[in-house]
Design a protein around this motif. Structure first.
Motif, PDB file in Angstrom:
ATOM      1  N   ILE A  28      -6.622 -16.540 -37.604  1.00  0.00           N
ATOM      2  CA  ILE A  28      -5.920 -15.400 -38.199  1.00  0.00           C
ATOM      3  C   ILE A  28      -6.781 -14.143 -38.163  1.00  0.00           C
ATOM      4  O   ILE A  28      -6.331 -13.053 -37.835  1.00  0.00           O
ATOM      5  N   GLN A  29      -8.041 -14.343 -38.512  1.00  0.00           N
ATOM      6  CA  GLN A  29      -9.025 -13.273 -38.532  1.00  0.00           C
ATOM      7  C   GLN A  29      -8.978 -12.455 -37.235  1.00  0.00           C
ATOM      8  O   GLN A  29      -8.958 -11.239 -37.251  1.00  0.00           O
ATOM      9  N   PHE A  32      -6.324  -9.694 -36.826  1.00  0.00           N
ATOM     10  CA  PHE A  32      -6.455  -8.451 -37.570  1.00  0.00           C
ATOM     11  C   PHE A  32      -7.680  -7.650 -37.181  1.00  0.00           C
ATOM     12  O   PHE A  32      -7.740  -6.457 -37.416  1.00  0.00           O
ATOM     13  N   CYS A 255       3.896  -9.267 -37.083  1.00  0.00           N
ATOM     14  CA  CYS A 255       3.366 -10.603 -37.422  1.00  0.00           C
ATOM     15  C   CYS A 255       4.299 -11.803 -37.294  1.00  0.00           C
ATOM     16  O   CYS A 255       3.818 -12.925 -37.334  1.00  0.00           O
ATOM     17  N   ARG A 298       2.787  -8.616 -44.346  1.00  0.00           N
ATOM     18  CA  ARG A 298       2.728  -9.518 -43.205  1.00  0.00           C
ATOM     19  C   ARG A 298       1.479 -10.387 -43.168  1.00  0.00           C
ATOM     20  O   ARG A 298       1.546 -11.562 -42.816  1.00  0.00           O
ATOM     21  N   SER A 299       0.321  -9.815 -43.567  1.00  0.00           N
ATOM     22  CA  SER A 299      -0.896 -10.626 -43.495  1.00  0.00           C
ATOM     23  C   SER A 299      -0.849 -11.748 -44.534  1.00  0.00           C
ATOM     24  O   SER A 299      -1.310 -12.856 -44.291  1.00  0.00           O
TER      25      SER A 299
END
Ligand code: NGS
Length: 347
Positions: A28-29, A32, A255, A298-299
């Motif tokens: 995930i990191q 972003f 996302c 979204r995150s």
């Protein structure tokens, strides 16, 4: 002795869970913190170049509509042209596009006339207020797919009303509706503003989900980040069911594509991609739509994907059909996807 075994077993489970969680967070990191518009090369480690076309999905299909049995189309279409340059004639109308492609059947369906198609693909395009883009996409996509000698149909899934856009629900609706019409072997999810410019980017499915839009002009013809899974993707119906389709609760921009990329990863599948030379697209320029504002949650949703993916997706019935029209160049399915308060929220 038994105690020791139990303790080491438990320890192994805990280590495994911690490592999986770390891998998940790292995944995930990257979404972003990758520099946008900078682009990365396709990593050979996580993704497979698509240097072959899977044929196992279509063996032995020769169900001709006509009485006469046509020969199977060749493995590689002789009609392919490779890269093309696009132009966007301002005077072009949908009626012109229609006149140009009389061989397309009502509903945007096409089958090669002189051979039996090896591949059967449904194109699903989520849509609202983008008629201008749709016109150009249809103008280029029909001949593109015909040069690939596919049996295909184009479904435009239109969100009714003015509530914030929910692309993901439209995709799930598109799958359910398209599969009611025919047992398509391949589902292509297509942004309306992306036009493929190389017909060697074959719109067929493979033994893993596919990310077709690897090289978009907007991102300098490279991936904006390694795990990017947006723009144009493809799944067989079984692959799509395995990831439980798109999540239903992403309202607005961003996302939902990363979420299904994550689902593919969580379902332990890999991703097929055409090379950067072939997976090329031109994005028609536009700003953010009024009804599709950036989704600030979204995150948060993405981080919860691990808990949610099996619960929230294709398994839930989150839409109702308002109309289904077979137009000359596409099937137009208008659906109500409601709001976070339900399909018929109180006024
Ligand atoms: C990413 C978004 C994706 C989106 C992509 C391209 O950053 O959902 O931009 O968007 N992911 C995140 O925000 C983590 S585009 O320029 O095509 O509108 O698809």
């Amino acid at each position: 002795m038994v105690k020791l075994k139990v303790v080491s077993g438990l320890l192994a489970v805990v280590v495994y869970m911690v490592l999986s969680e770390l891998a998940f967070l790292d995944y995930i990191q990257k979404m972003f913190h990758s520099p946008k518009n900078y682009g990365v090369e396709i990593s050979r480690q996580n993704y497979m170049y698509e240097h072959y076309v899977d044929t196992h999905l279509t063996k032995g299909q020769n169900k001709s509509q006509n009485k006469e049995v046509l020969p199977l189309c060749p493995n590689t279409s002789p009609l392919l042209r490779g890269p093309i340059n696009l132009t966007f004639p301002s005077e072009l109308t949908l009626a012109n596009v229609q006149q140009k492609y009389p061989q397309v059947e009502l509903g945007g369906r096409y089958r090669p006339l002189d051979c039996e198609a090896r591949h059967h693909t449904a194109i699903i395009i989520p849509h609202r207020d983008r008629e201008h883009h749709l016109k150009f996409l249809l103008y280029y996509l029909h001949p593109f797919l015909q040069r690939q000698q596919l049996d295909y149909s184009i479904y435009v899934i239109h969100q009714a009303g003015n509530y914030t856009f929910n692309k993901a629900r439209l995709m799930n609706a598109g799958v359910r509706e398209a599969l009611q019409e025919k047992e398509w072997e391949c589902l292509f999810f297509h942004d309306v503003d992306l036009i493929p410019t190389d017909d060697r980017n074959i719109y067929v499915c493979g033994s893993h989900p596919k990310h077709a839009a690897t090289a978009i002009n907007k991102f300098g013809f490279k991936l904006p980040y390694d795990t990017y899974f947006g723009g144009v993707t493809a799944f067989t119906p079984d692959q799509y069911r395995t990831i439980n389709g798109f999540p239903n609760n992403y309202w607005g921009w961003g996302c939902e594509d990363d979420d299904i990329g994550l689902r593919v990863y969580l379902a332990k599948m890999r991703v097929l991609r055409p090379s950067l030379e072939v997976g090329r697209y031109d994005m028609i320029k536009h700003g953010h739509d009024k009804g599709n504002t950036v989704n600030r949650l979204r995150s948060k949703y993405l981080v919860n994907a691990l808990e949610n993916w099996k619960r929230d997706g294709l398994n839930e019935d989150m839409y109702e059909v308002i109309s289904w029209e077979r137009l000359p160049l596409y099937t137009n399915i208008t659906v109500n996807v409601g709001t976070p308060a339900g399909l018929h929220p109180p006024p």
